[in-house]
Scaffold this active site. Structure first.
Site, PDB file in Angstrom:
ATOM      1  N   PRO A 135       0.776  -1.240   0.000  1.00  0.00           N
ATOM      2  CA  PRO A 135       0.000   0.000   0.000  1.00  0.00           C
ATOM      3  C   PRO A 135       0.811   1.296   0.000  1.00  0.00           C
ATOM      4  O   PRO A 135       0.768   2.090   0.946  1.00  0.00           O
ATOM      5  CB  PRO A 135      -0.842  -0.131   1.269  1.00  0.00           C
ATOM      6  N   CYS A 136       1.507   1.552  -1.081  1.00  0.00           N
ATOM      7  CA  CYS A 136       2.270   2.797  -1.185  1.00  0.00           C
ATOM      8  C   CYS A 136       1.342   4.012  -1.218  1.00  0.00           C
ATOM      9  O   CYS A 136       1.787   5.130  -0.945  1.00  0.00           O
ATOM     10  CB  CYS A 136       3.194   2.763  -2.391  1.00  0.00           C
TER      11      CYS A 136
END
Length: 176
Positions: A135-136
């Site tokens: 989850p950047c």
């Protein structure tokens, strides 16, 4: 061999890739870096790719559907993340950011004991080839602004709003 398939999402079509060991690619079809990611993956994994399915892609498709329905907050599909040791450490730390929360690039660097390497951490975030699952999108500017997302800031905003809705946590973000 990397099997490649398309997955429809509320944010547009994504392309997913997986080897026999796990998922190695999940990107929006319109991402400019996609051709480079294909090239890098085939070089790093010393293989080629072709259209197809495998068990990891089926699991990914199911888990993404659950994520977008708001019933899945963590992914368990196996991942293949070729890169430098530093990049892999950044991608692993991204997975420690809880659903519905955000962290600044500075906080991300500090979590890695690399407080002096904010730009390097941000660059490694940008090299993440497995959007949403790694989850950047949960990393924002230290001033609370949305910055740096390969899928585009509108998608980043949508993902954070989606997670806010299903986590019950307040995420205060500044508009662009």
């Amino acid at each position: 061999m990397i099997k490649i398939t398309n997955i429809d999402t509320p944010l547009g079509e994504m392309v997913a890739g997986a080897t026999d060991e796990g998922v190695c690619l999940l990107e929006f079809n319109d991402r400019r870096m996609l051709p480079t990611e294909y090239k890098d993956l085939t070089r790093l994994l010393k293989t080629t790719y072709e259209d197809g399915e495998n068990k990891h892609l089926k699991t990914l498709r199911k888990q993404l559907k659950e994520y977008f329905k708001g019933t899945r907050k963590e992914f368990s599909v196996p991942l293949v993340t070729p890169g430098t040791e530093f990049q892999r450490s950044v991608w692993k730390e991204l997975q420690n950011i809880q659903f519905g929360t955000t962290r600044s690039y500075q906080e991300q660097a500090l979590a890695l004991n690399r407080g002096d390497s904010v730009r390097a951490v941000a660059n490694a975030n940008g090299m993440n080839r497995i959007s949403i699952v790694i989850p950047c999108h949960r990393v924002i500017g230290s001033d609370g602004r949305l910055t740096g997302y390969g899928g585009g800031l509108k998608r980043k905003r949508w993902l954070l709003d989606h997670e806010k809705k299903y986590s019950g946590k307040a995420i205060d973000l500044l508009l662009f």
